[in-house]
Write an enzyme that holds these catalytic residues in place. Structure first.
Site, mmCIF file in Angstrom:
data_model
loop_
_atom_site.group_PDB
_atom_site.id
_atom_site.type_symbol
_atom_site.label_atom_id
_atom_site.label_comp_id
_atom_site.label_asym_id
_atom_site.label_seq_id
_atom_site.Cartn_x
_atom_site.Cartn_y
_atom_site.Cartn_z
ATOM 1 N N ASP A 39 55.093 50.343 9.016
ATOM 2 C CA ASP A 39 55.506 51.734 9.226
ATOM 3 C C ASP A 39 54.699 52.354 10.359
ATOM 4 O OD1 ASP A 39 57.542 52.599 7.375
ATOM 5 O OD2 ASP A 39 56.106 52.212 5.770
ATOM 6 N N GLY A 40 55.156 53.504 10.792
ATOM 7 C CA GLY A 40 54.377 54.369 11.695
ATOM 8 C C GLY A 40 53.838 53.695 12.938
ATOM 9 N N TYR A 80 37.821 61.259 5.186
ATOM 10 C CA TYR A 80 38.770 60.679 6.158
ATOM 11 C C TYR A 80 38.149 60.726 7.555
ATOM 12 C CZ TYR A 80 42.885 59.944 9.048
ATOM 13 O OH TYR A 80 43.764 59.454 9.992
ATOM 14 N N LYS A 118 37.079 57.470 10.093
ATOM 15 C CA LYS A 118 37.759 57.159 11.343
ATOM 16 C C LYS A 118 36.769 57.100 12.510
ATOM 17 C CE LYS A 118 41.487 56.421 11.351
ATOM 18 N NZ LYS A 118 42.165 55.178 10.914
HETATM 19 N N1 LIG Z 1 50.100 59.609 11.507
HETATM 20 C C1 LIG Z 1 49.235 60.364 12.139
HETATM 21 O O1 LIG Z 1 49.485 61.544 12.434
HETATM 22 C C2 LIG Z 1 47.900 59.809 12.536
HETATM 23 C C3 LIG Z 1 47.059 60.573 13.335
HETATM 24 C C4 LIG Z 1 45.834 60.048 13.720
HETATM 25 C C5 LIG Z 1 45.469 58.783 13.325
HETATM 26 N N2 LIG Z 1 46.295 58.064 12.530
HETATM 27 C C6 LIG Z 1 45.849 56.731 12.123
HETATM 28 O O2 LIG Z 1 46.846 55.799 12.529
HETATM 29 C C7 LIG Z 1 46.907 54.731 11.615
HETATM 30 C C8 LIG Z 1 48.335 54.535 11.146
HETATM 31 O O3 LIG Z 1 48.785 55.731 10.563
HETATM 32 P P1 LIG Z 1 50.328 55.948 10.221
HETATM 33 O O4 LIG Z 1 50.493 57.395 9.921
HETATM 34 O O5 LIG Z 1 51.155 55.307 11.268
HETATM 35 O O6 LIG Z 1 50.428 55.141 8.841
HETATM 36 P P2 LIG Z 1 51.688 55.041 7.856
HETATM 37 O O7 LIG Z 1 52.944 55.459 8.530
HETATM 38 O O8 LIG Z 1 51.303 55.691 6.574
HETATM 39 O O9 LIG Z 1 51.771 53.463 7.635
HETATM 40 C C9 LIG Z 1 50.759 52.823 6.950
HETATM 41 C C10 LIG Z 1 50.968 51.330 7.016
HETATM 42 O O10 LIG Z 1 49.879 50.715 6.377
HETATM 43 C C11 LIG Z 1 50.329 49.929 5.284
HETATM 44 N N3 LIG Z 1 49.331 50.101 4.234
HETATM 45 C C12 LIG Z 1 49.009 51.245 3.583
HETATM 46 N N4 LIG Z 1 48.045 51.018 2.687
HETATM 47 C C13 LIG Z 1 47.754 49.690 2.783
HETATM 48 C C14 LIG Z 1 46.838 48.842 2.099
HETATM 49 N N5 LIG Z 1 46.062 49.285 1.117
HETATM 50 N N6 LIG Z 1 46.787 47.529 2.440
HETATM 51 C C15 LIG Z 1 47.616 47.045 3.409
HETATM 52 N N7 LIG Z 1 48.494 47.795 4.076
HETATM 53 C C16 LIG Z 1 48.568 49.103 3.764
HETATM 54 C C17 LIG Z 1 51.726 50.470 4.936
HETATM 55 O O11 LIG Z 1 52.582 49.479 4.431
HETATM 56 P P3 LIG Z 1 52.700 49.125 2.851
HETATM 57 O O12 LIG Z 1 52.862 50.428 2.152
HETATM 58 O O13 LIG Z 1 53.861 48.216 2.746
HETATM 59 O O14 LIG Z 1 51.426 48.438 2.521
HETATM 60 C C18 LIG Z 1 52.223 50.891 6.310
HETATM 61 O O15 LIG Z 1 52.764 49.788 6.992
HETATM 62 C C19 LIG Z 1 45.921 55.064 10.490
HETATM 63 O O16 LIG Z 1 44.718 54.377 10.731
HETATM 64 C C20 LIG Z 1 45.727 56.564 10.620
HETATM 65 O O17 LIG Z 1 44.456 56.951 10.162
HETATM 66 C C21 LIG Z 1 47.496 58.545 12.145
#
Ligand SMILES: NC(=O)c1ccc[n+]([C@@H]2O[C@H](COP(=O)([O-])OP(=O)(O)OC[C@H]3O[C@@H](n4cnc5c(N)ncnc54)[C@H](OP(=O)(O)O)[C@@H]3O)[C@@H](O)[C@H]2O)c1
Length: 222
Positions: A77-78, A218, A222
């Site tokens: 995802d994401g 959090y 990070k």
């Molecule tokens: N979204 C934002 O606005 C944002 C902003 C700044 C930084 N970030 C950082 O960017 C990164 C990705 O964020 P995102 O928002 O794109 O994430 P997301 O859409 O929530 O996707 C999370 C991914 O991680 C997997 N996942 C979750 N928990 C897991 C676990 N315990 N073990 C293995 N896989 C796991 C999920 O798949 P499954 O559920 O199938 O395991 C999914 O593929 C993160 O490090 C986040 O801190 C995000």
């Protein structure tokens, strides 16, 4: 009329005694404006360097520069999914890691069919402490890992005071956001060092660089 005359006199006197304060304030304003302009100029330069200049030149051959395979954690995802697709588009074989087997299978198939690269997936839950790493290490053995994207990360359900966070949430956040990046690096880095090439991307967050009340764990992770 006498009252108006006195007002003008008073105004002149106040302006005279204030001029030193006004000049000080003007200096502070000028210093602030210079700082803001410098930071705007530097941000604009960074934006052009990161997003525009690379698009003007020829694209780097990622396979040649780093190696055949990329591993992306949290990749169904994401941001992780976007990394997987973008790297596959550039000809890199992809190894997806996350928890849900069905999602991994589906994405793995889509990527290999769309971009004509090899794909592989590993089902792993990074919240389980040391548990997932021996299987990941075994699955990555003998593959030339050129790129590792430490993307997996979890967030709170909603912002809250540190004292309200449960022990489970804290352990999950530490294991998923910090331990995974360290352990994955520990698994792939020796191969990169040996081949003298490779790239590791750690996906961070703006929360790491500024005060984030109610997102303390959090931000720290990070
Ligand atoms: N979204 C934002 O606005 C944002 C902003 C700044 C930084 N970030 C950082 O960017 C990164 C990705 O964020 P995102 O928002 O794109 O994430 P997301 O859409 O929530 O996707 C999370 C991914 O991680 C997997 N996942 C979750 N928990 C897991 C676990 N315990 N073990 C293995 N896989 C796991 C999920 O798949 P499954 O559920 O199938 O395991 C999914 O593929 C993160 O490090 C986040 O801190 C995000």
């Amino acid at each position: 009329m006498a009252a108006v005359d006195r007002f003008h006199l008073l105004y002149r006197e106040i302006s005279r005694s204030c001029s030193v304060y006004l000049e000080t304030l003007a200096l502070v304003g000028a210093w602030y404006a210079v700082r803001k302009c410098t930071s705007l100029a530097m941000d604009t330069y960074s934006m052009l360097r990161l997003h525009l200049i690379p698009k003007l030149g020829s694209k780097v051959d990622l396979v040649k520069q780093y190696g055949k395979w990329a591993v992306i954690t949290g990749s169904t995802d994401g941001i992780g999914k976007a990394y997987a697709e973008e790297l596959a588009k550039r000809g890199v074989n992809i190894i997806l890691i996350s928890r849900n087997k069905e999602k991994l299978e589906a994405l793995s198939k889509t990527i290999s069919e769309t971009y004509e690269v090899e794909t592989l997936f590993i089902v792993a839950d990074f919240s389980k402490g040391r548990e997932p790493y021996p299987a990941i290490k075994e699955a990555l053995k003998d593959r030339e890992i050129g790129i590792l994207v430490n993307n997996v990360g979890i967030f709170y359900s909603y912002p809250d005071y540190f004292t309200n966070l449960s022990e489970d949430i804290l352990w999950d956040m530490i294991n998923v956001n910090i331990t995974s990046a360290n352990m994955m690096t520990r698994i792939v880095l020796p191969g990169m060092v040996e081949k003298k090439r490779g790239a590791i991307v750690n996906v961070s967050s703006a929360s790491c660089c500024q005060p984030t009340p109610m997102l303390t764990a959090y931000g720290a992770s990070k």
